[in-house]
Scaffold this motif. Structure first.
Motif, PDB file in Angstrom:
ATOM      1  N   GLY A  61      -3.842 -21.851  -7.317  1.00  0.00           N
ATOM      2  CA  GLY A  61      -5.011 -22.251  -8.074  1.00  0.00           C
ATOM      3  C   GLY A  61      -5.706 -21.106  -8.782  1.00  0.00           C
ATOM      4  N   THR A  62      -5.053 -19.939  -8.857  1.00  0.00           N
ATOM      5  CA  THR A  62      -5.648 -18.756  -9.467  1.00  0.00           C
ATOM      6  C   THR A  62      -4.867 -18.374 -10.716  1.00  0.00           C
ATOM      7  N   TRP A  63      -5.543 -18.323 -11.836  1.00  0.00           N
ATOM      8  CA  TRP A  63      -4.853 -18.007 -13.083  1.00  0.00           C
ATOM      9  C   TRP A  63      -4.581 -16.512 -13.174  1.00  0.00           C
ATOM     10  N   GLY A  64      -3.368 -16.153 -13.568  1.00  0.00           N
ATOM     11  CA  GLY A  64      -2.982 -14.750 -13.634  1.00  0.00           C
ATOM     12  C   GLY A  64      -3.262 -14.113 -14.979  1.00  0.00           C
ATOM     13  N   PRO A  65      -2.932 -12.838 -15.141  1.00  0.00           N
ATOM     14  CA  PRO A  65      -2.240 -11.994 -14.162  1.00  0.00           C
ATOM     15  C   PRO A  65      -3.176 -11.452 -13.080  1.00  0.00           C
ATOM     16  N   VAL A  66      -2.677 -11.474 -11.851  1.00  0.00           N
ATOM     17  CA  VAL A  66      -3.419 -10.995 -10.686  1.00  0.00           C
ATOM     18  C   VAL A  66      -2.586  -9.924  -9.994  1.00  0.00           C
ATOM     19  N   VAL A  67      -3.246  -8.869  -9.543  1.00  0.00           N
ATOM     20  CA  VAL A  67      -2.584  -7.818  -8.785  1.00  0.00           C
ATOM     21  C   VAL A  67      -3.056  -7.911  -7.345  1.00  0.00           C
ATOM     22  N   VAL A  68      -2.125  -7.924  -6.405  1.00  0.00           N
ATOM     23  CA  VAL A  68      -2.449  -8.036  -4.983  1.00  0.00           C
ATOM     24  C   VAL A  68      -1.935  -6.810  -4.246  1.00  0.00           C
ATOM     25  N   PHE A  69      -2.842  -6.073  -3.623  1.00  0.00           N
ATOM     26  CA  PHE A  69      -2.474  -4.927  -2.793  1.00  0.00           C
ATOM     27  C   PHE A  69      -2.495  -5.378  -1.339  1.00  0.00           C
ATOM     28  N   SER A  70      -1.323  -5.374  -0.733  1.00  0.00           N
ATOM     29  CA  SER A  70      -1.201  -5.915   0.617  1.00  0.00           C
ATOM     30  C   SER A  70      -0.315  -5.001   1.458  1.00  0.00           C
ATOM     31  N   HIS A  71       0.439  -5.582   2.377  1.00  0.00           N
ATOM     32  CA  HIS A  71       1.142  -4.833   3.415  1.00  0.00           C
ATOM     33  C   HIS A  71       2.571  -5.347   3.560  1.00  0.00           C
ATOM     34  N   GLY A  72       3.426  -4.508   4.118  1.00  0.00           N
ATOM     35  CA  GLY A  72       4.847  -4.824   4.153  1.00  0.00           C
ATOM     36  C   GLY A  72       5.187  -6.132   4.822  1.00  0.00           C
ATOM     37  N   GLN A  73       4.648  -6.381   5.997  1.00  0.00           N
ATOM     38  CA  GLN A  73       5.017  -7.603   6.699  1.00  0.00           C
ATOM     39  C   GLN A  73       4.394  -8.842   6.046  1.00  0.00           C
ATOM     40  N   PHE A  74       3.151  -8.729   5.597  1.00  0.00           N
ATOM     41  CA  PHE A  74       2.558  -9.888   4.924  1.00  0.00           C
ATOM     42  C   PHE A  74       3.339 -10.226   3.657  1.00  0.00           C
ATOM     43  N   LEU A  75       3.722  -9.222   2.883  1.00  0.00           N
ATOM     44  CA  LEU A  75       4.454  -9.494   1.650  1.00  0.00           C
ATOM     45  C   LEU A  75       5.846 -10.058   1.940  1.00  0.00           C
ATOM     46  N   ARG A  76       6.473  -9.614   3.013  1.00  0.00           N
ATOM     47  CA  ARG A  76       7.745 -10.224   3.391  1.00  0.00           C
ATOM     48  C   ARG A  76       7.536 -11.680   3.816  1.00  0.00           C
ATOM     49  N   GLY A  77       6.395 -11.972   4.437  1.00  0.00           N
ATOM     50  CA  GLY A  77       6.079 -13.358   4.766  1.00  0.00           C
ATOM     51  C   GLY A  77       5.976 -14.223   3.525  1.00  0.00           C
ATOM     52  N   HIS A 129       0.820  -1.201   0.000  1.00  0.00           N
ATOM     53  CA  HIS A 129       0.000   0.000   0.000  1.00  0.00           C
ATOM     54  C   HIS A 129       0.857   1.254   0.000  1.00  0.00           C
ATOM     55  N   GLY A 130       0.242   2.369  -0.395  1.00  0.00           N
ATOM     56  CA  GLY A 130       0.917   3.657  -0.356  1.00  0.00           C
ATOM     57  C   GLY A 130       1.151   4.137   1.066  1.00  0.00           C
ATOM     58  N   GLN A 131       1.842   5.265   1.169  1.00  0.00           N
ATOM     59  CA  GLN A 131       2.162   5.794   2.493  1.00  0.00           C
ATOM     60  C   GLN A 131       0.880   5.999   3.311  1.00  0.00           C
ATOM     61  N   ALA A 179      -5.041  -0.386   2.095  1.00  0.00           N
ATOM     62  CA  ALA A 179      -4.903  -1.250   0.919  1.00  0.00           C
ATOM     63  C   ALA A 179      -6.042  -1.003  -0.067  1.00  0.00           C
ATOM     64  N   VAL A 180      -7.261  -0.838   0.449  1.00  0.00           N
ATOM     65  CA  VAL A 180      -8.409  -0.546  -0.415  1.00  0.00           C
ATOM     66  C   VAL A 180      -8.170   0.763  -1.168  1.00  0.00           C
ATOM     67  N   GLN A 181      -7.695   1.784  -0.461  1.00  0.00           N
ATOM     68  CA  GLN A 181      -7.469   3.082  -1.086  1.00  0.00           C
ATOM     69  C   GLN A 181      -6.349   3.018  -2.128  1.00  0.00           C
ATOM     70  N   THR A 182      -5.341   2.177  -1.891  1.00  0.00           N
ATOM     71  CA  THR A 182      -4.264   2.044  -2.872  1.00  0.00           C
ATOM     72  C   THR A 182      -4.749   1.319  -4.120  1.00  0.00           C
ATOM     73  N   ALA A 183      -5.653   0.385  -3.956  1.00  0.00           N
ATOM     74  CA  ALA A 183      -6.183  -0.364  -5.096  1.00  0.00           C
ATOM     75  C   ALA A 183      -7.192   0.433  -5.910  1.00  0.00           C
ATOM     76  N   THR A 184      -7.824   1.429  -5.303  1.00  0.00           N
ATOM     77  CA  THR A 184      -8.931   2.126  -5.955  1.00  0.00           C
ATOM     78  C   THR A 184      -8.583   2.741  -7.314  1.00  0.00           C
ATOM     79  N   PRO A 185      -7.454   3.441  -7.489  1.00  0.00           N
ATOM     80  CA  PRO A 185      -7.160   3.990  -8.816  1.00  0.00           C
ATOM     81  C   PRO A 185      -7.049   2.921  -9.900  1.00  0.00           C
ATOM     82  N   LEU A 186      -6.499   1.757  -9.587  1.00  0.00           N
ATOM     83  CA  LEU A 186      -6.413   0.691 -10.579  1.00  0.00           C
ATOM     84  C   LEU A 186      -7.809   0.138 -10.888  1.00  0.00           C
ATOM     85  N   CYS A 187      -8.633  -0.008  -9.860  1.00  0.00           N
ATOM     86  CA  CYS A 187     -10.010  -0.475 -10.084  1.00  0.00           C
ATOM     87  C   CYS A 187     -10.778   0.516 -10.954  1.00  0.00           C
ATOM     88  N   GLU A 188     -10.546   1.804 -10.758  1.00  0.00           N
ATOM     89  CA  GLU A 188     -11.222   2.817 -11.562  1.00  0.00           C
ATOM     90  C   GLU A 188     -10.668   2.855 -12.984  1.00  0.00           C
TER      91      GLU A 188
END
Length: 214
Positions: free
Chosen positions: A138-154, A9-11, A58-67
């Motif tokens: 089990g998910t066919w791409g391309p998929v974009v995932v907006f998440s968080h720093g610690q989860f993505l490091r996991g 996500h953004g700042q 995360a929702v707010q960071t994804a919104t411009p791409l969804c729009e």
């Protein structure tokens, strides 16, 4: 082949040092909204799926791409941030003010420690990382995932190390969370080939220097 673009996500207000309350309601700053717009501009075609966590930033960071691509399906997955401190005890604090509690948590290094209501043990967090990998396969791409720093490091740790028990994963994750920088709105590509998962470098080249933040 499952192909994912993993985006932090953004700042957020917390990243900027502002006082915050519950982790899931922390909003983006003006800079964060600008970073989100730049992320959306990187895409020339609609993804097959846009995924984001339920947390506001995360929702707010994804919104411009969804729009930008309103025809793209969207989904909320449990890829929210690892919240290991009980939120009620730290309402009205800043990230620096929570620093001592953060240090104590990682010094304890107990994967089953539960700090209180609204907090998550490392075991629970690691189970979510494993569940993401299984679902992603089990998910066919391309998929974009907006998440968080610690989860993505996991996810990064899981790809690089393979399956791990919670205790070993926590030891390695403690080191990795300090060693690997994942700036706001930075991204990495995850490819889940039949033979093995592959992950590319964390990149923020789409952001001008004055818009970089952590």
């Amino acid at each position: 082949m499952p192909l994912f673009r993993l985006i932090r996500h953004g700042q957020s207000a917390s990243n900027a040092g502002h006082v915050t309350d519950y982790p899931d309601t922390i909003p983006l700053t003006d800079l964060g909204h600008g970073q989100a717009a730049l992320v959306a501009s990187c895409f020339r075609r609609a993804p097959r799926l846009i995924v984001f966590s339920s947390f506001d930033r995360a929702v707010q960071t994804a919104t411009p791409l969804c729009e930008r691509f309103p025809e793209a399906p969207v989904a909320v997955w449990p890829v929210q941030e690892f919240t290991y401190l009980a939120p009620r005890r730290y309402m009205g604090t800043t990230r620096p003010e929570r620093g001592e509690a953060v240090t104590a948590y990682w010094k304890r290094l107990d994967p089953r420690w539960h700090d209180g209501d609204g907090a998550e043990s490392f075991v629970n967090f690691w189970d979510r990382v494993e569940a993401f990998m299984e679902r992603a396969a089990g998910t066919w791409g391309p998929v974009v995932v907006f998440s968080h720093g610690q989860f993505l490091r996991g996810v990064l740790l899981r790809v690089l190390s393979g399956p791990l028990g919670a205790q070993e994963a926590m030891v390695r994750f403690r080191a990795l969370r300090q060693a690997v920088s994942w700036p706001n709105a930075a991204m990495a590509v995850l490819a889940l080939s039949p033979s093995m998962p592959l992950v590319g470098p964390v990149t923020a080249g789409h952001l001008p220097p004055e818009m970089l933040s952590t």
